[in-house]
Each structure stands twice: as structure tokens, then as C-alpha cells.
Design a protein around this motif. Structure first.
Motif, PDB file in Angstrom:
ATOM      1  N   PHE A   1       3.882   7.662   7.593  1.00  0.00           N
ATOM      2  CA  PHE A   1       3.541   6.430   8.304  1.00  0.00           C
ATOM      3  C   PHE A   1       2.065   6.084   8.134  1.00  0.00           C
ATOM      4  O   PHE A   1       1.696   4.903   8.007  1.00  0.00           O
ATOM      5  CB  PHE A   1       3.888   6.571   9.785  1.00  0.00           C
ATOM      6  CG  PHE A   1       3.364   5.463  10.641  1.00  0.00           C
ATOM      7  CD1 PHE A   1       3.822   4.163  10.478  1.00  0.00           C
ATOM      8  CD2 PHE A   1       2.394   5.705  11.611  1.00  0.00           C
ATOM      9  CE1 PHE A   1       3.330   3.129  11.274  1.00  0.00           C
ATOM     10  CE2 PHE A   1       1.904   4.685  12.396  1.00  0.00           C
ATOM     11  CZ  PHE A   1       2.367   3.391  12.230  1.00  0.00           C
ATOM     12  N   GLY A   2       1.196   7.087   8.115  1.00  0.00           N
ATOM     13  CA  GLY A   2      -0.226   6.827   7.899  1.00  0.00           C
ATOM     14  C   GLY A   2      -0.488   6.195   6.550  1.00  0.00           C
ATOM     15  O   GLY A   2      -1.367   5.333   6.409  1.00  0.00           O
ATOM     16  N   ALA A   3       0.281   6.600   5.525  1.00  0.00           N
ATOM     17  CA  ALA A   3       0.147   5.971   4.208  1.00  0.00           C
ATOM     18  C   ALA A   3       0.689   4.547   4.227  1.00  0.00           C
ATOM     19  O   ALA A   3       0.157   3.660   3.554  1.00  0.00           O
ATOM     20  CB  ALA A   3       0.880   6.807   3.158  1.00  0.00           C
ATOM     21  N   TRP A   4       1.770   4.314   4.990  1.00  0.00           N
ATOM     22  CA  TRP A   4       2.297   2.955   5.156  1.00  0.00           C
ATOM     23  C   TRP A   4       1.208   2.029   5.704  1.00  0.00           C
ATOM     24  O   TRP A   4       1.000   0.916   5.208  1.00  0.00           O
ATOM     25  CB  TRP A   4       3.506   3.005   6.084  1.00  0.00           C
ATOM     26  CG  TRP A   4       4.157   1.716   6.441  1.00  0.00           C
ATOM     27  CD1 TRP A   4       4.202   1.157   7.677  1.00  0.00           C
ATOM     28  CD2 TRP A   4       4.902   0.827   5.594  1.00  0.00           C
ATOM     29  NE1 TRP A   4       4.914  -0.028   7.659  1.00  0.00           N
ATOM     30  CE2 TRP A   4       5.359  -0.253   6.388  1.00  0.00           C
ATOM     31  CE3 TRP A   4       5.217   0.832   4.241  1.00  0.00           C
ATOM     32  CZ2 TRP A   4       6.121  -1.295   5.874  1.00  0.00           C
ATOM     33  CZ3 TRP A   4       5.972  -0.216   3.726  1.00  0.00           C
ATOM     34  CH2 TRP A   4       6.419  -1.259   4.536  1.00  0.00           C
ATOM     35  N   VAL A   5       0.453   2.516   6.703  1.00  0.00           N
ATOM     36  CA  VAL A   5      -0.653   1.733   7.236  1.00  0.00           C
ATOM     37  C   VAL A   5      -1.772   1.620   6.199  1.00  0.00           C
ATOM     38  O   VAL A   5      -2.477   0.611   6.146  1.00  0.00           O
ATOM     39  CB  VAL A   5      -1.162   2.320   8.554  1.00  0.00           C
ATOM     40  CG1 VAL A   5      -2.331   1.504   9.102  1.00  0.00           C
ATOM     41  CG2 VAL A   5      -0.044   2.380   9.599  1.00  0.00           C
TER      42      VAL A   5
ATOM     43  N   PRO B   1       4.841   1.110  -0.992  1.00  0.00           N
ATOM     44  CA  PRO B   1       4.461  -0.121  -0.290  1.00  0.00           C
ATOM     45  C   PRO B   1       5.569  -1.169  -0.183  1.00  0.00           C
ATOM     46  O   PRO B   1       5.319  -2.270   0.311  1.00  0.00           O
ATOM     47  CB  PRO B   1       3.326  -0.662  -1.170  1.00  0.00           C
ATOM     48  CG  PRO B   1       3.730  -0.257  -2.554  1.00  0.00           C
ATOM     49  CD  PRO B   1       4.416   1.078  -2.410  1.00  0.00           C
ATOM     50  N   TYR B   2       6.775  -0.845  -0.629  1.00  0.00           N
ATOM     51  CA  TYR B   2       7.831  -1.844  -0.688  1.00  0.00           C
ATOM     52  C   TYR B   2       8.559  -1.967   0.657  1.00  0.00           C
ATOM     53  O   TYR B   2       8.422  -1.112   1.540  1.00  0.00           O
ATOM     54  CB  TYR B   2       8.826  -1.488  -1.785  1.00  0.00           C
ATOM     55  CG  TYR B   2       8.179  -1.366  -3.145  1.00  0.00           C
ATOM     56  CD1 TYR B   2       7.841  -2.499  -3.874  1.00  0.00           C
ATOM     57  CD2 TYR B   2       7.893  -0.114  -3.689  1.00  0.00           C
ATOM     58  CE1 TYR B   2       7.234  -2.391  -5.121  1.00  0.00           C
ATOM     59  CE2 TYR B   2       7.283   0.006  -4.939  1.00  0.00           C
ATOM     60  CZ  TYR B   2       6.952  -1.141  -5.642  1.00  0.00           C
ATOM     61  OH  TYR B   2       6.344  -1.027  -6.869  1.00  0.00           O
ATOM     62  N   VAL B   3       9.338  -3.033   0.797  1.00  0.00           N
ATOM     63  CA  VAL B   3      10.163  -3.205   1.994  1.00  0.00           C
ATOM     64  C   VAL B   3      11.001  -1.942   2.197  1.00  0.00           C
ATOM     65  O   VAL B   3      11.615  -1.426   1.258  1.00  0.00           O
ATOM     66  CB  VAL B   3      11.078  -4.440   1.854  1.00  0.00           C
ATOM     67  CG1 VAL B   3      12.067  -4.501   3.007  1.00  0.00           C
ATOM     68  CG2 VAL B   3      10.248  -5.718   1.790  1.00  0.00           C
TER      69      VAL B   3
ATOM     70  N   ARG C   1      11.123  -1.393  10.357  1.00  0.00           N
ATOM     71  CA  ARG C   1      12.384  -1.846   9.757  1.00  0.00           C
ATOM     72  C   ARG C   1      12.318  -3.322   9.368  1.00  0.00           C
ATOM     73  O   ARG C   1      12.851  -3.722   8.323  1.00  0.00           O
ATOM     74  CB  ARG C   1      13.524  -1.621  10.753  1.00  0.00           C
ATOM     75  CG  ARG C   1      14.912  -1.986  10.235  1.00  0.00           C
ATOM     76  CD  ARG C   1      15.888  -2.159  11.390  1.00  0.00           C
ATOM     77  NE  ARG C   1      15.519  -3.301  12.239  1.00  0.00           N
ATOM     78  CZ  ARG C   1      16.097  -3.575  13.408  1.00  0.00           C
ATOM     79  NH1 ARG C   1      17.046  -2.784  13.886  1.00  0.00           N
ATOM     80  NH2 ARG C   1      15.707  -4.631  14.120  1.00  0.00           N
ATOM     81  N   ASP C   2      11.675  -4.120  10.189  1.00  0.00           N
ATOM     82  CA  ASP C   2      11.649  -5.571   9.983  1.00  0.00           C
ATOM     83  C   ASP C   2      10.424  -6.047   9.207  1.00  0.00           C
ATOM     84  O   ASP C   2      10.256  -7.253   9.002  1.00  0.00           O
ATOM     85  CB  ASP C   2      11.690  -6.286  11.341  1.00  0.00           C
ATOM     86  CG  ASP C   2      12.970  -5.985  12.110  1.00  0.00           C
ATOM     87  OD1 ASP C   2      13.957  -5.554  11.487  1.00  0.00           O
ATOM     88  OD2 ASP C   2      12.966  -6.164  13.348  1.00  0.00           O
ATOM     89  N   SER C   3       9.583  -5.127   8.770  1.00  0.00           N
ATOM     90  CA  SER C   3       8.319  -5.501   8.142  1.00  0.00           C
ATOM     91  C   SER C   3       8.509  -5.965   6.701  1.00  0.00           C
ATOM     92  O   SER C   3       9.429  -5.532   5.996  1.00  0.00           O
ATOM     93  CB  SER C   3       7.350  -4.310   8.167  1.00  0.00           C
ATOM     94  OG  SER C   3       6.146  -4.624   7.514  1.00  0.00           O
ATOM     95  N   GLU C   4       7.599  -6.807   6.279  1.00  0.00           N
ATOM     96  CA  GLU C   4       7.506  -7.173   4.871  1.00  0.00           C
ATOM     97  C   GLU C   4       6.964  -5.988   4.084  1.00  0.00           C
ATOM     98  O   GLU C   4       6.459  -5.014   4.634  1.00  0.00           O
ATOM     99  CB  GLU C   4       6.559  -8.362   4.703  1.00  0.00           C
ATOM    100  CG  GLU C   4       5.118  -8.053   5.116  1.00  0.00           C
ATOM    101  CD  GLU C   4       4.179  -9.226   4.955  1.00  0.00           C
ATOM    102  OE1 GLU C   4       3.061  -9.144   5.482  1.00  0.00           O
ATOM    103  OE2 GLU C   4       4.562 -10.197   4.304  1.00  0.00           O
ATOM    104  N   GLY C   5       7.056  -6.069   2.775  1.00  0.00           N
ATOM    105  CA  GLY C   5       6.416  -5.083   1.921  1.00  0.00           C
ATOM    106  C   GLY C   5       4.972  -5.463   1.641  1.00  0.00           C
ATOM    107  O   GLY C   5       4.546  -6.601   1.882  1.00  0.00           O
ATOM    108  N   PHE C   6       4.210  -4.498   1.118  1.00  0.00           N
ATOM    109  CA  PHE C   6       2.789  -4.728   0.876  1.00  0.00           C
ATOM    110  C   PHE C   6       2.392  -4.429  -0.560  1.00  0.00           C
ATOM    111  O   PHE C   6       1.220  -4.231  -0.863  1.00  0.00           O
ATOM    112  CB  PHE C   6       1.959  -3.870   1.847  1.00  0.00           C
ATOM    113  CG  PHE C   6       2.283  -4.163   3.288  1.00  0.00           C
ATOM    114  CD1 PHE C   6       1.830  -5.315   3.891  1.00  0.00           C
ATOM    115  CD2 PHE C   6       3.098  -3.300   4.010  1.00  0.00           C
ATOM    116  CE1 PHE C   6       2.152  -5.610   5.205  1.00  0.00           C
ATOM    117  CE2 PHE C   6       3.426  -3.582   5.326  1.00  0.00           C
ATOM    118  CZ  PHE C   6       2.965  -4.732   5.923  1.00  0.00           C
ATOM    119  N   GLU C   7       3.382  -4.447  -1.465  1.00  0.00           N
ATOM    120  CA  GLU C   7       3.076  -4.140  -2.856  1.00  0.00           C
ATOM    121  C   GLU C   7       2.174  -5.182  -3.490  1.00  0.00           C
ATOM    122  O   GLU C   7       1.431  -4.884  -4.433  1.00  0.00           O
ATOM    123  CB  GLU C   7       4.366  -3.989  -3.662  1.00  0.00           C
ATOM    124  CG  GLU C   7       5.178  -5.261  -3.848  1.00  0.00           C
ATOM    125  CD  GLU C   7       6.153  -5.534  -2.724  1.00  0.00           C
ATOM    126  OE1 GLU C   7       7.069  -6.348  -2.924  1.00  0.00           O
ATOM    127  OE2 GLU C   7       5.994  -4.944  -1.635  1.00  0.00           O
TER     128      GLU C   7
END
Length: 259
Positions: free
Chosen positions: A105-109, A131-133, A187-193
């Protein structure tokens, strides 16, 4: 104890001085923990002793975790707010730029930082995440598991008695309503790629080969000269967190090269 405030949400943080004579004392390393973890886990797993030889460290408890506030609304866990929590800590410490290391989760942030606060990043080390959905299936199963366990404990009786002691302890140590809200937001977040296309900071992404996130984590470095990928053979998601001897020598070399 030090807290930073982001629109009324208090975020606990701490700092650790650099201990190595050759450390880069000007740019701290921010450590971002995983889901259901807290800043203490970096100490317990041995990361702090090793990494403080390279950098002064900044550690924090994400909202919903540890000593930080734990709102129960899904909207309070949007990525912009999670990133703002980190920048509020850095602003209070008067730190402009950090090296960033996050796991799971820290890497997701961390990918969110690349999207919303990339000017605060000198480099990134991101483990066990892409970083994907996110695949909604495992996240929904987590929500369902947390919800059913919460309800069984609240009702008591036979169903509550069937819950293992380890699960009871986890629920006692965490605010489950907050973690359900956070998981729903993920779950509902966009991706950040897309942030990787404008990210100039050197970045090391590492993942155990048995981690479900492995294929997408490896894929995201393609076509980006500033992104490197480290593969950890035979390791699953949590094994790659605990096997510091497989990770920290590579992280050390990366951070020394950044300096």
C-alpha cells in the motif's frame, strides 16, 4: 509525539537521524508502510537500522493506521488526500524533497506521489505493487471478510467463538471501519500509470516473482529509462517484505547511486 494536520486529520510521524558517516544528510528517506501496518514495522523488520546508515529517515502512520486519525468515510481515503498527508508532514518538517520508499500500500501511495506531488521526489523505491487499476476481486473479498468478521464479533455467540484468536487480535489492534473504507477507496480508484510518463526521478521497482503484482509491476517500467526493475525469485508478497537481505543490498546501491 509529533503530528501534522491535513484539513483536521492528524498524521503521526517521527524522524530518525542518519548514523552513517558518509550519509547524504540533506535529503531524508521517507518510509511508507503497507496495509494494516504502521511505522513501527519498519523498525521491527530491521529496515531502520540499515537505512539510517544512508539517510536521515522520516516515518509516518498513514491515516486509518497506527497513531494517525482514522476517518470512516470512503471519500476520506482518496489518493489526493493520502498524498496531501505526506506533504503536510514534509511541510511541517520544512523538508522540500525526499527519497521515497514504500511497500505494498505504501508503494501504491508512492505512485500517487508521482501523480500529485512529483516535485517533492528525488527518487523512489517501490515494492510489491504496480500503478494500474487494481483488480476489484481480491479487494472486494477483503471488504466482505472484514465486514462479516466485524458483524460476528459484534453479535457474539457461536459465530464469534469460531473466529481465530489471531484474527481477533488484528481486529482489536485496528479500526476495521477505517480499513473497510480505505479498501473500498482503493477498489474504486483510478490507476496512476500515466504519472510515469512525466516522472523524471530515478525509480527502483521490486517485486517477488510469486507476488500477484509481479507481471504488472515489471510491465510498468517498459519504455521508461529512469525506471529499473528488480525481480526477487521465489518470494511472495509478504516474503519480499520480510526478506530484507534480498532487498536492502539492492536498495542501498540504488540510493548511493542517486546521491
Amino acid at each position: 509525539m509529533p503530528f501534522a494536520s491535513n484539513n483536521g486529520i492528524r498524521i503521526f510521524y517521527r524522524s530518525e537521524p542518519a548514523t552513517g558517516g558518509g550519509s547524504d544528510a540533506g535529503v531524508p528517506l521517507l518510509l511508507a508502510h503497507g496495509f494494516m501496518q504502521r511505522s513501527d514495522d519498519w523498525f521491527d523488520a530491521g529496515y531502520v537500522d540499515r537505512l539510517s546508515q544512508l539517510r536521515p529517515l522520516v516515518l509516518l502512520d498513514f491515516r486509518g493506521h497506527g497513531l494517525s486519525d482514522k476517518p470512516h468515510s470512503v471519500r476520506d481515503y482518496r489518493m489526493e488526500l493520502l498524498v496531501n498527508d505526506l506533504t503536510a508532514v514534509l511541510d511541517q518538517m520544512r523538508v522540500n524533497t525526499v527519497d521515497f520508499m514504500g511497500y505494498s500500500f505504501g508503494a501504491w501511495v508512492g505512485f500517487g506521489m508521482a501523480r500529485f506531488a512529483r516535485k517533492r521526489l528525488r527518487s523512489l523505491v517501490l515494492g510489491g505493487m504496480h500503478p494500474y487499476v487494481r483488480d476489484p476481486g481480491p479487494l472486494q473479498r477483503r471488504i466482505d471478510r472484514f465486514t462479516s468478521t466485524r458483524d460476528a464479533l459484534a453479535e457474539g455467540g457461536h459465530h464469534a467463538e469460531l473466529i481465530p484468536d489471531q484474527v481477533r487480535a488484528q481486529f482489536a489492534e485496528n479500526d476495521i471501519e477505517a480499513l473497510i473504507a480505505l479498501t473500498t477507496a482503493i477498489r474504486d480508484s483510478e490507476g496512476f500509470e500515466g504519472a510515469l510518463d512525466t516522472l523524471e526521478a530515478p525509480t527502483l521497482i521490486y517485486t517477488g516473482e510469486e507476488d500477484p503484482a509481479y507481471a504488472l509491476a515489471k510491465q510498468c517500467v517498459e519504455g521508461h529509462d529512469n525506471l529499473d526493475f528488480l525481480s526477487l525469485p521465489g518470494l511472495g508478497h509478504m516474503e519480499a517484505w520480510h526478506q530484507t537481505e534480498a532487498v536492502l543490498p539492492q536498495v542501498t546501491r540504488f540510493l548511493q547511486a542517486v546521491t
